[in-house]
Design a protein around this motif. Structure first.
Motif, PDB file in Angstrom:
ATOM      1  N   SER A 169       0.949  -1.502  -0.388  1.00 24.37           N
ATOM      2  CA  SER A 169       0.072  -0.088  -0.058  1.00 24.37           C
ATOM      3  C   SER A 169       0.812   1.072   0.202  1.00 24.37           C
ATOM      4  O   SER A 169       1.754   1.209   0.765  1.00 24.37           O
ATOM      5  CB  SER A 169      -0.307  -0.428   1.438  1.00 24.37           C
ATOM      6  OG  SER A 169      -1.923   1.480   1.377  1.00 24.37           O
ATOM      7  N   THR A 194      -3.162   9.260  -3.965  1.00 22.72           N
ATOM      8  CA  THR A 194      -4.121   8.956  -3.850  1.00 22.72           C
ATOM      9  C   THR A 194      -3.869   7.274  -3.159  1.00 22.72           C
ATOM     10  O   THR A 194      -2.804   6.901  -3.615  1.00 22.72           O
ATOM     11  CB  THR A 194      -4.766   8.261  -5.129  1.00 22.72           C
ATOM     12  OG1 THR A 194      -4.758   9.646  -5.666  1.00 22.72           O
ATOM     13  CG2 THR A 194      -5.849   7.383  -4.856  1.00 22.72           C
ATOM     14  N   ARG A 231      -2.674   3.618  -3.177  1.00 21.00           N
ATOM     15  CA  ARG A 231      -3.443   2.534  -4.037  1.00 21.00           C
ATOM     16  C   ARG A 231      -2.397   1.439  -2.903  1.00 21.00           C
ATOM     17  O   ARG A 231      -1.966   1.408  -2.236  1.00 21.00           O
ATOM     18  CB  ARG A 231      -2.351   2.825  -4.655  1.00 21.00           C
ATOM     19  CG  ARG A 231      -2.446   4.455  -5.729  1.00 21.00           C
ATOM     20  CD  ARG A 231      -3.907   4.542  -6.176  1.00 21.00           C
ATOM     21  NE  ARG A 231      -4.445   3.135  -7.816  1.00 21.00           N
ATOM     22  CZ  ARG A 231      -4.276   3.922  -8.750  1.00 21.00           C
ATOM     23  NH1 ARG A 231      -4.036   4.991  -8.780  1.00 21.00           N
ATOM     24  NH2 ARG A 231      -4.319   2.803  -9.738  1.00 21.00           N
ATOM     25  N   ALA A 278      -2.156  -3.099  -4.422  1.00 25.20           N
ATOM     26  CA  ALA A 278      -1.905  -4.044  -4.984  1.00 25.20           C
ATOM     27  C   ALA A 278      -1.493  -5.031  -4.363  1.00 25.20           C
ATOM     28  O   ALA A 278      -0.462  -5.143  -3.789  1.00 25.20           O
ATOM     29  CB  ALA A 278      -1.510  -3.915  -6.207  1.00 25.20           C
ATOM     30  N   LEU A 317       3.121   0.093 -11.240  1.00 28.52           N
ATOM     31  CA  LEU A 317       2.636   1.926 -12.384  1.00 28.52           C
ATOM     32  C   LEU A 317       2.140   1.217 -13.424  1.00 28.52           C
ATOM     33  O   LEU A 317       0.846   1.629 -13.275  1.00 28.52           O
ATOM     34  CB  LEU A 317       3.957   2.536 -12.066  1.00 28.52           C
ATOM     35  CG  LEU A 317       4.555   3.373 -10.800  1.00 28.52           C
ATOM     36  CD1 LEU A 317       5.438   4.007 -11.078  1.00 28.52           C
ATOM     37  CD2 LEU A 317       3.602   3.994  -9.761  1.00 28.52           C
ATOM     38  N   HIS A 321      -0.196  -2.360 -12.944  1.00 34.29           N
ATOM     39  CA  HIS A 321      -1.735  -2.308 -11.859  1.00 34.29           C
ATOM     40  C   HIS A 321      -2.743  -1.117 -11.826  1.00 34.29           C
ATOM     41  O   HIS A 321      -3.434  -1.092 -12.158  1.00 34.29           O
ATOM     42  CB  HIS A 321      -0.450  -2.700 -10.636  1.00 34.29           C
ATOM     43  CG  HIS A 321      -0.117  -4.051 -10.655  1.00 34.29           C
ATOM     44  ND1 HIS A 321      -1.440  -5.010 -10.376  1.00 34.29           N
ATOM     45  CD2 HIS A 321       0.818  -4.778 -11.416  1.00 34.29           C
ATOM     46  CE1 HIS A 321      -0.602  -6.441 -10.192  1.00 34.29           C
ATOM     47  NE2 HIS A 321       1.284  -5.779 -11.144  1.00 34.29           N
ATOM     48  N   PHE A 322      -1.628  -0.347 -11.908  1.00 37.10           N
ATOM     49  CA  PHE A 322      -2.484   1.239 -12.092  1.00 37.10           C
ATOM     50  C   PHE A 322      -2.573   2.302 -12.964  1.00 37.10           C
ATOM     51  O   PHE A 322      -3.243   2.799 -12.755  1.00 37.10           O
ATOM     52  CB  PHE A 322      -1.158   2.191 -10.698  1.00 37.10           C
ATOM     53  CG  PHE A 322      -1.232   1.431  -9.380  1.00 37.10           C
ATOM     54  CD1 PHE A 322      -2.056   0.845  -8.896  1.00 37.10           C
ATOM     55  CD2 PHE A 322      -0.375   2.024  -8.591  1.00 37.10           C
ATOM     56  CE1 PHE A 322      -1.808   0.215  -7.302  1.00 37.10           C
ATOM     57  CE2 PHE A 322      -0.585   1.894  -7.881  1.00 37.10           C
ATOM     58  CZ  PHE A 322      -0.804   0.666  -7.042  1.00 37.10           C
TER      59      PHE A 322
END
Length: 215
Positions: free
Chosen positions: A67, A73, A75, A77, A89, A92-93
């Motif tokens: 985390s 923000t 995030r 995963a 990055l 996944h994001f």
């Protein structure tokens, strides 16, 4: 019809005290091939070796939950422990601004800021960044208002193909924050980890100078 072999085709008898002749190279290869084929066939007929669910699970790579804050923000995963920050990055994001160039830390196209410091995200393990703050090129602008260095790159025409530009801009932001903008030579030294294959270095330095207030 006679089944007797011609005399020349009948192998000579082996004496009790004589040893059998050594196998030829061709015989050896044929024998080992046949044995190997039987082993493979037996494995196929018997089913895959990893058909046991527990065996398959034991082969799965270890993963962890991470985390971190990305561009303001929070995030979270779950990723393979070998996942780089760059892949986290991008894959996944969905933040594809950071580019995968050499994937070996030599070109700087993947540069991001971690807790305000410049890092090559392709060499940084995501699982080591629990609680960290990451800033990518997507997080520099404030809404429709570009970051001053982004605007300076436009003003100075400091890019051509644009592939290295995100890493150049993020690295330039870090360079300015670190105070390494005393001269063009100092900027070039502290931006030397970012490669521009189009050769826009002079204009990149001017953009950094403009943002740092030296131009």
């Amino acid at each position: 019809m006679s089944t007797e072999l011609p005399e020349s085709a009948v192998p000579p008898p082996t004496g009790a005290g004589e040893s059998s002749p050594a196998p030829t190279r061709r015989t050896f290869i044929a024998t080992t091939t046949a044995v190997g084929g039987a082993v493979v066939a037996g494995g196929v007929i018997g089913g895959p070796l990893l058909s046991d669910p527990e065996a398959v699970a034991s082969e799965a790579p270890p993963s962890s939950r991470v985390s971190l804050t990305v561009n303001g923000t929070r995030r979270t995963a779950t990723v393979d422990n070998r996942t780089s920050l760059l892949d986290l990055l991008r894959e996944h994001f969905g933040l594809t601004g950071s580019k995968k160039g050499c994937n070996a830390g030599a070109c700087g196209a993947c540069t991001v800021l971690v807790d305000g410091q410049r890092v090559n995200s392709c060499l940084t393990l995501a699982v080591r960044l629990e609680g960290a703050e990451v800033t990518t090129v997507e997080g520099l602008a404030e809404g429709d208002r570009l970051h001053p260095l982004q605007q300076a790159f436009i003003d100075q025409d400091a890019f051509q193909c644009g592939y290295c530009t995100p890493g150049q801009i993020v690295s330039g932001v870090g360079c300015i924050k670190e105070g390494h903008t005393g001269s063009p030579e100092e900027i070039r030294e502290w931006m030397s980890g970012n490669i521009c294959r189009c050769g826009c270095y002079v204009k990149i330095v001017r953009a950094v100078e403009q943002t740092a207030g030296r131009k």
